[in-house]
Motif scaffolding. Structure first.
Motif, PDB file in Angstrom:
ATOM      1  N   LEU A 148       8.344   4.418  -0.504  1.00  0.00           N
ATOM      2  CA  LEU A 148       9.077   4.087  -1.204  1.00  0.00           C
ATOM      3  C   LEU A 148       9.313   2.396  -0.660  1.00  0.00           C
ATOM      4  CD1 LEU A 148      12.180   6.724  -1.902  1.00  0.00           C
ATOM      5  CD2 LEU A 148      10.486   5.931  -3.003  1.00  0.00           C
ATOM      6  N   VAL A 149       9.882   1.317  -1.196  1.00  0.00           N
ATOM      7  CA  VAL A 149       9.860   0.299  -0.412  1.00  0.00           C
ATOM      8  C   VAL A 149      11.317   0.043  -0.626  1.00  0.00           C
ATOM      9  CG1 VAL A 149       7.758  -0.983  -0.184  1.00  0.00           C
ATOM     10  CG2 VAL A 149       9.005  -1.522  -2.831  1.00  0.00           C
ATOM     11  N   GLY A 150      12.294  -0.263  -0.299  1.00  0.00           N
ATOM     12  CA  GLY A 150      13.706  -0.835  -0.586  1.00  0.00           C
ATOM     13  C   GLY A 150      13.790  -2.162   0.462  1.00  0.00           C
ATOM     14  N   PRO A 181       0.817  -1.303   0.179  1.00  0.00           N
ATOM     15  CA  PRO A 181       0.084   0.046  -0.295  1.00  0.00           C
ATOM     16  C   PRO A 181       0.910   1.455  -0.608  1.00  0.00           C
ATOM     17  CG  PRO A 181      -0.201  -0.955   1.862  1.00  0.00           C
ATOM     18  CD  PRO A 181      -0.022  -2.235   1.106  1.00  0.00           C
ATOM     19  N   ARG A 182       0.385   2.687  -1.022  1.00  0.00           N
ATOM     20  CA  ARG A 182       0.890   3.559  -0.843  1.00  0.00           C
ATOM     21  C   ARG A 182       1.622   3.352  -0.586  1.00  0.00           C
ATOM     22  NH1 ARG A 182       1.403   6.248   3.586  1.00  0.00           N
ATOM     23  NH2 ARG A 182       1.962   3.778   5.094  1.00  0.00           N
ATOM     24  N   THR A 183       2.365   3.100  -2.537  1.00  0.00           N
ATOM     25  CA  THR A 183       4.038   2.539  -3.139  1.00  0.00           C
ATOM     26  C   THR A 183       3.930   3.412  -3.805  1.00  0.00           C
ATOM     27  OG1 THR A 183       4.330   0.440  -1.572  1.00  0.00           O
ATOM     28  CG2 THR A 183       5.962   1.385  -3.913  1.00  0.00           C
ATOM     29  N   ILE A 184       4.697   3.994  -3.637  1.00  0.00           N
ATOM     30  CA  ILE A 184       5.572   5.189  -4.581  1.00  0.00           C
ATOM     31  C   ILE A 184       6.487   4.956  -5.968  1.00  0.00           C
ATOM     32  CG2 ILE A 184       6.749   6.838  -3.952  1.00  0.00           C
ATOM     33  CD1 ILE A 184       5.522   9.415  -5.359  1.00  0.00           C
ATOM     34  N   GLY A 185       7.223   4.031  -5.280  1.00  0.00           N
ATOM     35  CA  GLY A 185       7.885   3.759  -6.234  1.00  0.00           C
ATOM     36  C   GLY A 185       9.265   2.078  -4.930  1.00  0.00           C
ATOM     37  N   ALA A 186      10.110   1.682  -6.148  1.00  0.00           N
ATOM     38  CA  ALA A 186      11.143   0.992  -5.665  1.00  0.00           C
ATOM     39  C   ALA A 186      12.328   0.912  -5.445  1.00  0.00           C
ATOM     40  CB  ALA A 186      10.376  -0.852  -5.770  1.00  0.00           C
TER      41      ALA A 186
END
Length: 183
Positions: free
Chosen positions: A119-121, A38-43
Motif C-alpha cells: 500500500l502507499v500512504g 511498483p507493486r502497489t495494490i492500493g492507496a
C-alpha cells in the motif's frame, strides 16, 4: 521492504503494471492496473466525515482536531478508483495510524496474504515492508538525492487516487447519531 531497499527497485521514468494477487472478496479483483509506484495494490488514507454530536459521555471523542464532530473513515482505493476497503467505525479524534493498526487489512499484510504487494500512504502512517510512505517535508536530504526525489514523486503521484476518492466526500450527507437508548 524499507525505503532504502526499495531504491534499487525504482523504475526510473517507467510506469509499472501490476495484477492484484488474489480473488478474495476483501482483496482486489485480478485486473491489471497502471500505477506509478511498483507493486502497489492500493492507496490508503483517512478522511473525516462530519456527524452531529452523538451526545453522552463519549461525545468528545468524536470531536476531531479541527474542532467539529466526525467519524474518521479509512479507505483503501485502487489505481482505477475502486474502493477496496472501508473502515467507518472510529471517532474523529482517533489518529489514522491507530485505525490502520487495528484493521483486518493490516493483519492480512502482516500474514503476507498479499505477497510482495504494498500500500502507499501519507506520512501519517509508519513506513513498513507493506506500507510505503513519503519522506517528511522537512527532510534535508531530499534536495540533494535524486533517488529520494524520485521516490517522493512516485509515491505522491500514486497516492493521488485517494485524493480523487476523498473529493467525493462532500456528497456524503451529515450523519446523525443518536444515543443508544433512543429509538
Amino acid at each position: 521492504m524499507g525505503r532504502h531497499r526499495f531504491f534499487s527497485a525504482l523504475p526510473f521514468n517507467k510506469t509499472c503494471v501490476f495484477s492484484s494477487p488474489s480473488t478474495s472478496v476483501r482483496r482486489p479483483s485480478t485486473s491489471a492496473t497502471t500505477v506509478k509506484f511498483p507493486r502497489t495494490i492500493g492507496a490508503i488514507d483517512c478522511t473525516h466525515v462530519k456527524i452531529q454530536s452523538p451526545g453522552g459521555e463519549l461525545s468528545e471523542a468524536f470531536r476531531n482536531r479541527k474542532g467539529w464532530f466526525s467519524l474518521n473513515v479509512q479507505t483503501i482505493s485502487s489505481a482505477n478508483l475502486k474502493v477496496l476497503n472501508v473502515v467507518a467505525r472510529w471517532a474523529g479524534s482517533v489518529h489514522d495510524q491507530t485505525i490502520f493498526q487495528n484493521s483486518s487489512v493490516r493483519q492480512e499484510f502482516e500474514q503476507v496474504w498479499y505477497g510482495q504487494y504494498i500500500l502507499v500512504g501519507d506520512s501519517g502512517y509508519a513506513n513498513t515492508s507493506y506500507l510505503a510512505t513519503p519522506y517528511t517535508a522537512n527532510n534535508p536530504d531530499i534536495a540533494n538525492n535524486q533517488r529520494m526525489q524520485v521516490y517522493q514523486s512516485l509515491i505522491i503521484r500514486t497516492r493521488n487516487v485517494v485524493a480523487s476518492i476523498r473529493s467525493t466526500k462532500t456528497s456524503f450527507p451529515r450523519i446523525g447519531l443518536r444515543h443508544a437508548h433512543e429509538h
